[in-house]
Design an enzyme around this catalytic site. Structure first.
Site, PDB file in Angstrom:
ATOM      1  CG  ASN A 110      95.253  43.610  86.945  1.00  0.00           C
ATOM      2  OD1 ASN A 110      94.676  42.539  87.100  1.00  0.00           O
ATOM      3  ND2 ASN A 110      96.491  43.740  86.556  1.00  0.00           N
ATOM      4  CG  HIS A 127      87.243  42.949  85.645  1.00  0.00           C
ATOM      5  ND1 HIS A 127      87.958  41.757  85.917  1.00  0.00           N
ATOM      6  CD2 HIS A 127      86.253  42.428  84.692  1.00  0.00           C
ATOM      7  CE1 HIS A 127      87.311  40.774  85.104  1.00  0.00           C
ATOM      8  NE2 HIS A 127      86.470  40.989  84.482  1.00  0.00           N
ATOM      9  CB  THR A 226      94.757  36.449  83.270  1.00  0.00           C
ATOM     10  OG1 THR A 226      93.525  36.233  83.409  1.00  0.00           O
ATOM     11  CG2 THR A 226      95.165  36.102  81.966  1.00  0.00           C
ATOM     12  CB  SER A 227      93.835  32.195  86.998  1.00  0.00           C
ATOM     13  OG  SER A 227      92.707  33.166  87.062  1.00  0.00           O
ATOM     14  N   PRO A 252     103.933  32.615  85.130  1.00  0.00           N
ATOM     15  CG  PRO A 252     104.317  33.306  87.376  1.00  0.00           C
ATOM     16  CD  PRO A 252     103.728  33.772  86.003  1.00  0.00           C
ATOM     17  CD  GLU A 253     102.366  28.679  89.418  1.00  0.00           C
ATOM     18  OE1 GLU A 253     102.326  27.393  89.103  1.00  0.00           O
ATOM     19  OE2 GLU A 253     103.496  28.937  90.178  1.00  0.00           O
ATOM     20  CB  ALA A 269     104.417  40.591  83.964  1.00  0.00           C
TER      21      ALA A 269
HETATM   22  C1  BJW Z   1     101.650  35.961  87.422  1.00  0.00           C
HETATM   23  C2  BJW Z   1     102.643  36.769  88.234  1.00  0.00           C
HETATM   24  C3  BJW Z   1     103.805  37.553  87.759  1.00  0.00           C
HETATM   25  C4  BJW Z   1     101.314  35.374  89.428  1.00  0.00           C
HETATM   26  N1  BJW Z   1     103.688  37.617  86.404  1.00  0.00           N
HETATM   27  N2  BJW Z   1     101.888  36.554  86.131  1.00  0.00           N
HETATM   28  C5  BJW Z   1      81.008  31.596  81.251  1.00  0.00           C
HETATM   29  C6  BJW Z   1      81.258  30.213  81.838  1.00  0.00           C
HETATM   30  C7  BJW Z   1      81.278  30.479  83.316  1.00  0.00           C
HETATM   31  C8  BJW Z   1      81.021  31.178  84.075  1.00  0.00           C
HETATM   32  C9  BJW Z   1      80.679  32.629  83.537  1.00  0.00           C
HETATM   33  C10 BJW Z   1      80.579  32.678  82.357  1.00  0.00           C
HETATM   34  N3  BJW Z   1      80.191  33.876  81.783  1.00  0.00           N
HETATM   35  C11 BJW Z   1      80.045  34.598  83.144  1.00  0.00           C
HETATM   36  C12 BJW Z   1      80.173  33.713  83.982  1.00  0.00           C
HETATM   37  C13 BJW Z   1      80.187  34.096  85.375  1.00  0.00           C
HETATM   38  C14 BJW Z   1      81.282  34.814  86.063  1.00  0.00           C
HETATM   39  C15 BJW Z   1      82.424  33.886  85.965  1.00  0.00           C
HETATM   40  O1  BJW Z   1      83.198  34.251  85.096  1.00  0.00           O
HETATM   41  N4  BJW Z   1      82.652  33.113  86.732  1.00  0.00           N
HETATM   42  C16 BJW Z   1      83.801  32.163  86.835  1.00  0.00           C
HETATM   43  C17 BJW Z   1      84.446  32.111  88.421  1.00  0.00           C
HETATM   44  C18 BJW Z   1      83.337  30.791  86.286  1.00  0.00           C
HETATM   45  N5  BJW Z   1      81.446  36.040  85.233  1.00  0.00           N
HETATM   46  C19 BJW Z   1      80.815  37.174  85.519  1.00  0.00           C
HETATM   47  O2  BJW Z   1      79.899  37.173  86.571  1.00  0.00           O
HETATM   48  C20 BJW Z   1      81.158  38.414  85.000  1.00  0.00           C
HETATM   49  N6  BJW Z   1      79.947  38.966  84.621  1.00  0.00           N
HETATM   50  C21 BJW Z   1      79.172  38.375  83.443  1.00  0.00           C
HETATM   51  O3  BJW Z   1      79.591  37.668  82.907  1.00  0.00           O
HETATM   52  O4  BJW Z   1      77.918  39.353  83.387  1.00  0.00           O
HETATM   53  C22 BJW Z   1      77.155  38.480  82.428  1.00  0.00           C
HETATM   54  C23 BJW Z   1      76.172  37.856  83.468  1.00  0.00           C
HETATM   55  C24 BJW Z   1      75.437  38.303  84.431  1.00  0.00           C
HETATM   56  C25 BJW Z   1      74.781  37.361  85.358  1.00  0.00           C
HETATM   57  C26 BJW Z   1      75.000  36.113  85.212  1.00  0.00           C
HETATM   58  C27 BJW Z   1      75.673  35.438  84.327  1.00  0.00           C
HETATM   59  C28 BJW Z   1      76.375  36.419  83.347  1.00  0.00           C
HETATM   60  C29 BJW Z   1      81.719  39.651  85.642  1.00  0.00           C
HETATM   61  C30 BJW Z   1      83.159  39.138  86.455  1.00  0.00           C
HETATM   62  C31 BJW Z   1      83.891  40.176  87.112  1.00  0.00           C
HETATM   63  C32 BJW Z   1      85.029  39.887  87.710  1.00  0.00           C
HETATM   64  N7  BJW Z   1      85.294  40.732  88.743  1.00  0.00           N
HETATM   65  C33 BJW Z   1      86.697  40.402  89.386  1.00  0.00           C
HETATM   66  C34 BJW Z   1      86.519  41.158  90.844  1.00  0.00           C
HETATM   67  C35 BJW Z   1      86.924  42.846  90.348  1.00  0.00           C
HETATM   68  C36 BJW Z   1      86.870  43.741  91.679  1.00  0.00           C
HETATM   69  C37 BJW Z   1      87.951  43.126  92.574  1.00  0.00           C
HETATM   70  O5  BJW Z   1      89.059  43.226  92.375  1.00  0.00           O
HETATM   71  O6  BJW Z   1      87.849  43.081  94.114  1.00  0.00           O
HETATM   72  O7  BJW Z   1      87.631  40.704  88.575  1.00  0.00           O
HETATM   73  S1  BJW Z   1      86.761  38.755  89.944  1.00  0.00           S
HETATM   74  C38 BJW Z   1      88.608  38.738  89.834  1.00  0.00           C
HETATM   75  O8  BJW Z   1      88.906  37.769  88.766  1.00  0.00           O
HETATM   76  C39 BJW Z   1      88.977  40.007  89.471  1.00  0.00           C
HETATM   77  C40 BJW Z   1      90.127  39.873  88.403  1.00  0.00           C
HETATM   78  O9  BJW Z   1      90.179  41.109  87.482  1.00  0.00           O
HETATM   79  C41 BJW Z   1      89.536  38.498  87.791  1.00  0.00           C
HETATM   80  C42 BJW Z   1      90.368  37.912  86.972  1.00  0.00           C
HETATM   81  O10 BJW Z   1      91.330  37.359  87.784  1.00  0.00           O
HETATM   82  P1  BJW Z   1      93.001  37.208  87.266  1.00  0.00           P
HETATM   83  O11 BJW Z   1      93.530  38.572  87.036  1.00  0.00           O
HETATM   84  O12 BJW Z   1      93.332  36.250  86.167  1.00  0.00           O
HETATM   85  O13 BJW Z   1      93.796  37.173  88.750  1.00  0.00           O
HETATM   86  P2  BJW Z   1      94.104  35.742  89.430  1.00  0.00           P
HETATM   87  O14 BJW Z   1      94.345  35.991  90.763  1.00  0.00           O
HETATM   88  O15 BJW Z   1      93.070  34.543  89.261  1.00  0.00           O
HETATM   89  O16 BJW Z   1      95.396  34.887  88.565  1.00  0.00           O
HETATM   90  C43 BJW Z   1      96.664  35.804  88.662  1.00  0.00           C
HETATM   91  C44 BJW Z   1      97.414  34.830  87.616  1.00  0.00           C
HETATM   92  O17 BJW Z   1      98.754  35.571  87.557  1.00  0.00           O
HETATM   93  C45 BJW Z   1      98.111  33.288  88.042  1.00  0.00           C
HETATM   94  O18 BJW Z   1      97.557  32.683  86.768  1.00  0.00           O
HETATM   95  C46 BJW Z   1      99.097  33.602  88.341  1.00  0.00           C
HETATM   96  O19 BJW Z   1     100.002  32.490  87.885  1.00  0.00           O
HETATM   97  C47 BJW Z   1      99.809  34.607  87.674  1.00  0.00           C
HETATM   98  N8  BJW Z   1     101.052  35.251  88.338  1.00  0.00           N
HETATM   99  N9  BJW Z   1     102.532  36.251  89.685  1.00  0.00           N
HETATM  100  C48 BJW Z   1     102.993  37.123  85.802  1.00  0.00           C
HETATM  101  N10 BJW Z   1     104.745  38.046  88.741  1.00  0.00           N
END
Ligand code: BJW
Length: 278
Positions: A110, A127, A226-227, A252-253, A269
Site C-alpha cells: 500500500n 510500492h 491482497t489479490s 473475504p474473497e 482485516a
Molecule cells: C480485503 C478487504 C478487507 C477487500 N479486508 N481484504 C511475473 C509474472 C507476470 C507479470 C509480472 C511478473 N513480474 C513482473 C510482472 C509485471 C508486473 C505485474 O505483476 N503485472 C501483473 C498485473 C501480472 N509487475 C511489475 O511491473 C512490477 N515491477 C517489476 O516487476 O519490475 C521488474 C520488471 C520491469 C520491467 C518489466 C518486467 C519486470 C511493479 C509492480 C508495481 C505495482 N504498483 C501498483 C501501483 C502503485 C501505485 C498506486 O497505488 O497507484 O501497486 S499496481 C497495484 O497493485 C498497487 C498495489 O499495491 C498492487 C497490489 O494490489 P492489491 O493490494 O493486491 O490490491 P487489489 O485491489 O488487487 O486487491 C485487494 C484485495 O483485498 C482483494 O483480494 C479483496 O478481496 C481484498 N479485500 N476488502 C481484507 N476489508
C-alpha cells in the site's frame, strides 16, 4: 457464497496459537487492509470519471509520459482521500503485534502510509508512498508532499533530498500547483511524479531484498487483503510456503493463494486481526 466474515472460532484460535508460538513473523498487506478505512482497493478504485480507465492504464510511466496531467489528477484525488482517512483496527492490531513478536516485519504494497500512522515501525513500503513526490528524471525527492506543497517548494531543508549526483540541493519557490496541473521539478524542470512504483518499474532494491529475506526466515507468514496478482509481491507468500513457514491468508474473497496456503481465513482485516492481539 461465503459470508465476508466467515472465519471460524477454531481458525482464529489456531492463528492466535501460531502467533504466540512464532518467533519470526512476516506479514504482507495489500489494499484490502485499508478498505475499512474508506480507501477503495486498487481494483475498485475506478469510480466516477476514472471508471473509464483500467488502473493498469494509469499506473505506468508510459501513461504519465502520454498524459501527465491526467495521471497527476488521479493521484491528487487519491492523495486527498488518503489524507482524510484514518488507520483502522486492522492497522492498529498489526502495530501491536509488532511489539509482542521477537522478530517482526511488515511488508506493505500500500502507498497510503496508514501502517506508519498506526504506529508500525518495522515496515517496508515496497510500492512507495503516495504522499511523497520525486522528479520524473530522478534528481530530487520530497519526503512529504504536504510539506512541499505548503512550502510552495521554497523550503529547502528537510523537504527535498537528492537522489542523483547533481551536488546541490535546491528549490526555486515556484507557486503551489493547482489540482491537476503537474508541478515541475525545481532542480531540473522535469515533471514531478508520485513516489510510487508503477507497472514496469523496478521496486526499491533494498526494500524488496529485505522483504524476501524476512519471508525466507519467517516461521509464520500472513498475507492480508491482497489479490496476490501483482509481482514480485505475489511471490512472497509462495516463497514463504517453499521456505517452510506456516502461511495464513486473511481475505473475504478467494485468491490464487487460497489453494496453496495452510489456513485461508474468509474475513476482513479489521474484524480478524484485532482478535489476534486482544
Ligand atoms: C480485503 C478487504 C478487507 C477487500 N479486508 N481484504 C511475473 C509474472 C507476470 C507479470 C509480472 C511478473 N513480474 C513482473 C510482472 C509485471 C508486473 C505485474 O505483476 N503485472 C501483473 C498485473 C501480472 N509487475 C511489475 O511491473 C512490477 N515491477 C517489476 O516487476 O519490475 C521488474 C520488471 C520491469 C520491467 C518489466 C518486467 C519486470 C511493479 C509492480 C508495481 C505495482 N504498483 C501498483 C501501483 C502503485 C501505485 C498506486 O497505488 O497507484 O501497486 S499496481 C497495484 O497493485 C498497487 C498495489 O499495491 C498492487 C497490489 O494490489 P492489491 O493490494 O493486491 O490490491 P487489489 O485491489 O488487487 O486487491 C485487494 C484485495 O483485498 C482483494 O483480494 C479483496 O478481496 C481484498 N479485500 N476488502 C481484507 N476489508
Amino acid at each position: 457464497m461465503q459470508k465476508p466474515n466467515a472465519a471460524t472460532k477454531q481458525q482464529i484460535k489456531r492463528l492466535r496459537e501460531l502467533v504466540q508460538e512464532a518467533t519470526r513473523v512476516a506479514v504482507l498487506t495489500g489494499a484490502g487492509i485499508s478498505a475499512e478505512s474508506g480507501i477503495p482497493t486498487f481494483r475498485d478504485a475506478q469510480t466516477g470519471h476514472w471508471s473509464k480507465f483500467r488502473p493498469e492504464e494509469l499506473a505506468t510511466p508510459e501513461a504519465f509520459r502520454r498524459n501527465p496531467d491526467m495521471v497527476w489528477r488521479w493521484y491528487a484525488e487519491r492523495r486527498s482521500a488518503v489524507r482524510a482517512a484514518k488507520p483502522n483496527a486492522g492497522h492498529f492490531a498489526l502495530s501491536q503485534l509488532e511489539t509482542s513478536v521477537p522478530n517482526f516485519t511488515l511488508i506493505t504494497q500500500n502507498v497510503d502510509g496508514l501502517h506508519r500512522r498506526a504506529g508500525s515501525q518495522r515496515l517496508i513500503e515496497i510500492h512507495g508512498n503516495i504522499l511523497r513526490v520525486r522528479c520524473f528524471g530522478g534528481c530530487v525527492s520530497y519526503a512529504d508532499w504536504v510539506e512541499a506543497e505548503a512550502r510552495g517548494f521554497t523550503g529547502r531543508q528537510g523537504a527535498a533530498s537528492h537522489q542523483g549526483s547533481t551536488g546541490h540541493q535546491g528549490a526555486t519557490g515556484s507557486a503551489v500547483p493547482e489540482l491537476g496541473s503537474v508541478p515541475r521539478c525545481p532542480e531540473c524542470g522535469d515533471y514531478l511524479r508520485p513516489d510510487v512504483v508503477w507497472f514496469g518499474e523496478n521496486l526499491p532494491e533494498a526494500g524488496i531484498e529485505q522483504a524476501f529475506t524476512a519471508t525466507e526466515q519467517a516461521d509464520l507468514f500472513l498475507s492480508i487483503g491482497t489479490s496476490a496478482l501483482v509481482y514480485p509481491a505475489a511471490m512472497l507468500p509462495q516463497t514463504a510456503v517453499q521456505s517452510g513457514a506456516t502461511v495464513v491468508e486473511i481475505n473475504p474473497e478467494e485468491t490464487p493463494l487460497s489453494a496453496m496456503v495452510h489456513i485461508s481465513i474468509r474475513g476482513t482485516a479489521a474484524v480478524v486481526l484485532p482478535q489476534l492481539v486482544d
